[in-house]
Design a protein around this motif. Structure first.
Motif, PDB file in Angstrom:
ATOM      1  N   SER A 155      -3.325  43.722 -11.486  1.00  0.00           N
ATOM      2  CA  SER A 155      -2.129  44.447 -11.942  1.00  0.00           C
ATOM      3  C   SER A 155      -0.895  43.684 -11.480  1.00  0.00           C
ATOM      4  O   SER A 155      -0.889  43.093 -10.398  1.00  0.00           O
ATOM      5  CB  SER A 155      -2.087  45.861 -11.364  1.00  0.00           C
ATOM      6  OG  SER A 155      -3.184  46.611 -11.842  1.00  0.00           O
ATOM      7  N   ILE A 156       0.142  43.712 -12.299  1.00  0.00           N
ATOM      8  CA  ILE A 156       1.396  43.009 -11.996  1.00  0.00           C
ATOM      9  C   ILE A 156       2.509  44.032 -11.803  1.00  0.00           C
ATOM     10  O   ILE A 156       2.640  44.974 -12.595  1.00  0.00           O
ATOM     11  CB  ILE A 156       1.759  42.027 -13.126  1.00  0.00           C
ATOM     12  CG1 ILE A 156       0.683  40.946 -13.255  1.00  0.00           C
ATOM     13  CG2 ILE A 156       3.123  41.392 -12.868  1.00  0.00           C
ATOM     14  CD1 ILE A 156       0.912  39.997 -14.411  1.00  0.00           C
ATOM     15  N   PHE A 157       3.316  43.816 -10.763  1.00  0.00           N
ATOM     16  CA  PHE A 157       4.425  44.703 -10.437  1.00  0.00           C
ATOM     17  C   PHE A 157       5.683  43.879 -10.193  1.00  0.00           C
ATOM     18  O   PHE A 157       5.605  42.756  -9.704  1.00  0.00           O
ATOM     19  CB  PHE A 157       4.110  45.509  -9.167  1.00  0.00           C
ATOM     20  CG  PHE A 157       2.898  46.382  -9.286  1.00  0.00           C
ATOM     21  CD1 PHE A 157       2.999  47.691  -9.712  1.00  0.00           C
ATOM     22  CD2 PHE A 157       1.643  45.879  -8.978  1.00  0.00           C
ATOM     23  CE1 PHE A 157       1.882  48.491  -9.827  1.00  0.00           C
ATOM     24  CE2 PHE A 157       0.511  46.673  -9.083  1.00  0.00           C
ATOM     25  CZ  PHE A 157       0.629  47.976  -9.517  1.00  0.00           C
TER      26      PHE A 157
ATOM     27  N   ARG B 145      -6.152  47.047  -1.766  1.00  0.00           N
ATOM     28  CA  ARG B 145      -6.220  46.344  -0.492  1.00  0.00           C
ATOM     29  C   ARG B 145      -5.628  44.938  -0.579  1.00  0.00           C
ATOM     30  O   ARG B 145      -5.324  44.322   0.428  1.00  0.00           O
ATOM     31  CB  ARG B 145      -7.676  46.256  -0.013  1.00  0.00           C
ATOM     32  CG  ARG B 145      -8.399  47.584   0.048  1.00  0.00           C
ATOM     33  CD  ARG B 145      -7.819  48.551   1.041  1.00  0.00           C
ATOM     34  NE  ARG B 145      -7.975  48.015   2.381  1.00  0.00           N
ATOM     35  CZ  ARG B 145      -7.252  48.375   3.423  1.00  0.00           C
ATOM     36  NH1 ARG B 145      -6.313  49.275   3.286  1.00  0.00           N
ATOM     37  NH2 ARG B 145      -7.465  47.849   4.594  1.00  0.00           N
ATOM     38  N   ASN B 146      -5.508  44.420  -1.797  1.00  0.00           N
ATOM     39  CA  ASN B 146      -5.027  43.056  -2.002  1.00  0.00           C
ATOM     40  C   ASN B 146      -3.705  43.079  -2.756  1.00  0.00           C
ATOM     41  O   ASN B 146      -3.665  43.497  -3.909  1.00  0.00           O
ATOM     42  CB  ASN B 146      -6.059  42.257  -2.805  1.00  0.00           C
ATOM     43  CG  ASN B 146      -7.387  42.166  -2.099  1.00  0.00           C
ATOM     44  OD1 ASN B 146      -7.498  41.539  -1.065  1.00  0.00           O
ATOM     45  ND2 ASN B 146      -8.401  42.817  -2.654  1.00  0.00           N
ATOM     46  N   VAL B 147      -2.655  42.646  -2.099  1.00  0.00           N
ATOM     47  CA  VAL B 147      -1.326  42.584  -2.713  1.00  0.00           C
ATOM     48  C   VAL B 147      -0.686  41.267  -2.274  1.00  0.00           C
ATOM     49  O   VAL B 147      -0.615  40.981  -1.078  1.00  0.00           O
ATOM     50  CB  VAL B 147      -0.444  43.778  -2.280  1.00  0.00           C
ATOM     51  CG1 VAL B 147       0.944  43.669  -2.880  1.00  0.00           C
ATOM     52  CG2 VAL B 147      -1.097  45.098  -2.670  1.00  0.00           C
ATOM     53  N   TRP B 148      -0.238  40.476  -3.265  1.00  0.00           N
ATOM     54  CA  TRP B 148       0.338  39.166  -2.958  1.00  0.00           C
ATOM     55  C   TRP B 148       1.586  38.912  -3.801  1.00  0.00           C
ATOM     56  O   TRP B 148       1.620  39.251  -4.977  1.00  0.00           O
ATOM     57  CB  TRP B 148      -0.647  38.042  -3.283  1.00  0.00           C
ATOM     58  CG  TRP B 148      -1.999  38.194  -2.701  1.00  0.00           C
ATOM     59  CD1 TRP B 148      -2.381  37.937  -1.421  1.00  0.00           C
ATOM     60  CD2 TRP B 148      -3.184  38.618  -3.380  1.00  0.00           C
ATOM     61  NE1 TRP B 148      -3.719  38.175  -1.273  1.00  0.00           N
ATOM     62  CE2 TRP B 148      -4.238  38.598  -2.455  1.00  0.00           C
ATOM     63  CE3 TRP B 148      -3.453  39.022  -4.697  1.00  0.00           C
ATOM     64  CZ2 TRP B 148      -5.534  38.953  -2.785  1.00  0.00           C
ATOM     65  CZ3 TRP B 148      -4.747  39.388  -5.029  1.00  0.00           C
ATOM     66  CH2 TRP B 148      -5.769  39.350  -4.072  1.00  0.00           C
ATOM     67  N   PRO B 149       2.589  38.219  -3.223  1.00  0.00           N
ATOM     68  CA  PRO B 149       3.710  37.756  -4.044  1.00  0.00           C
ATOM     69  C   PRO B 149       3.240  36.526  -4.824  1.00  0.00           C
ATOM     70  O   PRO B 149       2.558  35.657  -4.276  1.00  0.00           O
ATOM     71  CB  PRO B 149       4.780  37.389  -3.013  1.00  0.00           C
ATOM     72  CG  PRO B 149       4.008  37.055  -1.770  1.00  0.00           C
ATOM     73  CD  PRO B 149       2.756  37.898  -1.808  1.00  0.00           C
ATOM     74  N   VAL B 150       3.560  36.476  -6.107  1.00  0.00           N
ATOM     75  CA  VAL B 150       3.154  35.362  -6.967  1.00  0.00           C
ATOM     76  C   VAL B 150       4.286  35.022  -7.930  1.00  0.00           C
ATOM     77  O   VAL B 150       5.247  35.776  -8.078  1.00  0.00           O
ATOM     78  CB  VAL B 150       1.865  35.687  -7.767  1.00  0.00           C
ATOM     79  CG1 VAL B 150       0.662  35.823  -6.851  1.00  0.00           C
ATOM     80  CG2 VAL B 150       2.046  36.943  -8.602  1.00  0.00           C
TER      81      VAL B 150
END
Length: 151
Positions: free
Chosen positions: A79-81, A90-95
């Motif tokens: 998912s993109i935010f 549990r997995n969230v990253w800046p991209v």
């Protein structure tokens, strides 16, 4: 792949993987094979549910493992935010959105960063979020959507 009993994948003139189509599709052994079947393949070292990636970053899975592994993520699981999300993933990253390719009603997004992934979003969501190559966004993946298997 739909009609085959066995698949042999060649990369640069060498066999990189051979097996039943389901095995190839769910457990690719190289980044090339992963891209052929539409997965993001992340090599790393597992310590329980966490996988420390070879290129930096950490991925959390729902099952425990140990030693050298691959973590595989399907693009539809990403998912993109526009802002860092809160909640259960549990997995969230800046991209960064490096590229976007339309595929019918979805857009395949190439995301680069500490953890580089492919993400499929609907064309409507892509437009509503105002996404364009170069955009700084957040990617999120639930731990249950990360497949981990031995290298």
């Amino acid at each position: 792949m739909a009609l085959a009993d066995r698949v042999l994948v060649l990369e640069d003139g060498a066999v990189v993987q051979e097996g039943e189509p389901a095995e190839i599709a769910t457990r690719p052994r190289t980044d090339y094979v992963a891209r052929l079947v539409g997965l993001s393949l992340l090599p790393g070292l597992a310590e329980g549910p966490r996988v420390r990636l070879a290129g930096g970053g950490v991925v959390t899975a729902s099952e425990e493992a140990s030693g050298p592994v691959f973590a595989a993520v399907r693009p539809e699981s990403v998912s993109i935010f526009l802002a860092r999300p809160e909640g259960s993933p549990r997995n969230v990253w800046p991209v960064r959105l490096a590229g976007a390719t339309p595929h019918g009603g979805t857009v395949r997004c190439e995301l680069t960063g500490e953890v580089s992934l492919l993400a499929d979003v609907t064309a409507a969501a892509f437009a509503e979020l105002g996404l364009a190559p170069g955009a700084e966004v957040w990617a999120a993946v639930k731990a249950s959507e990360v497949a981990v298997y031995a290298r």
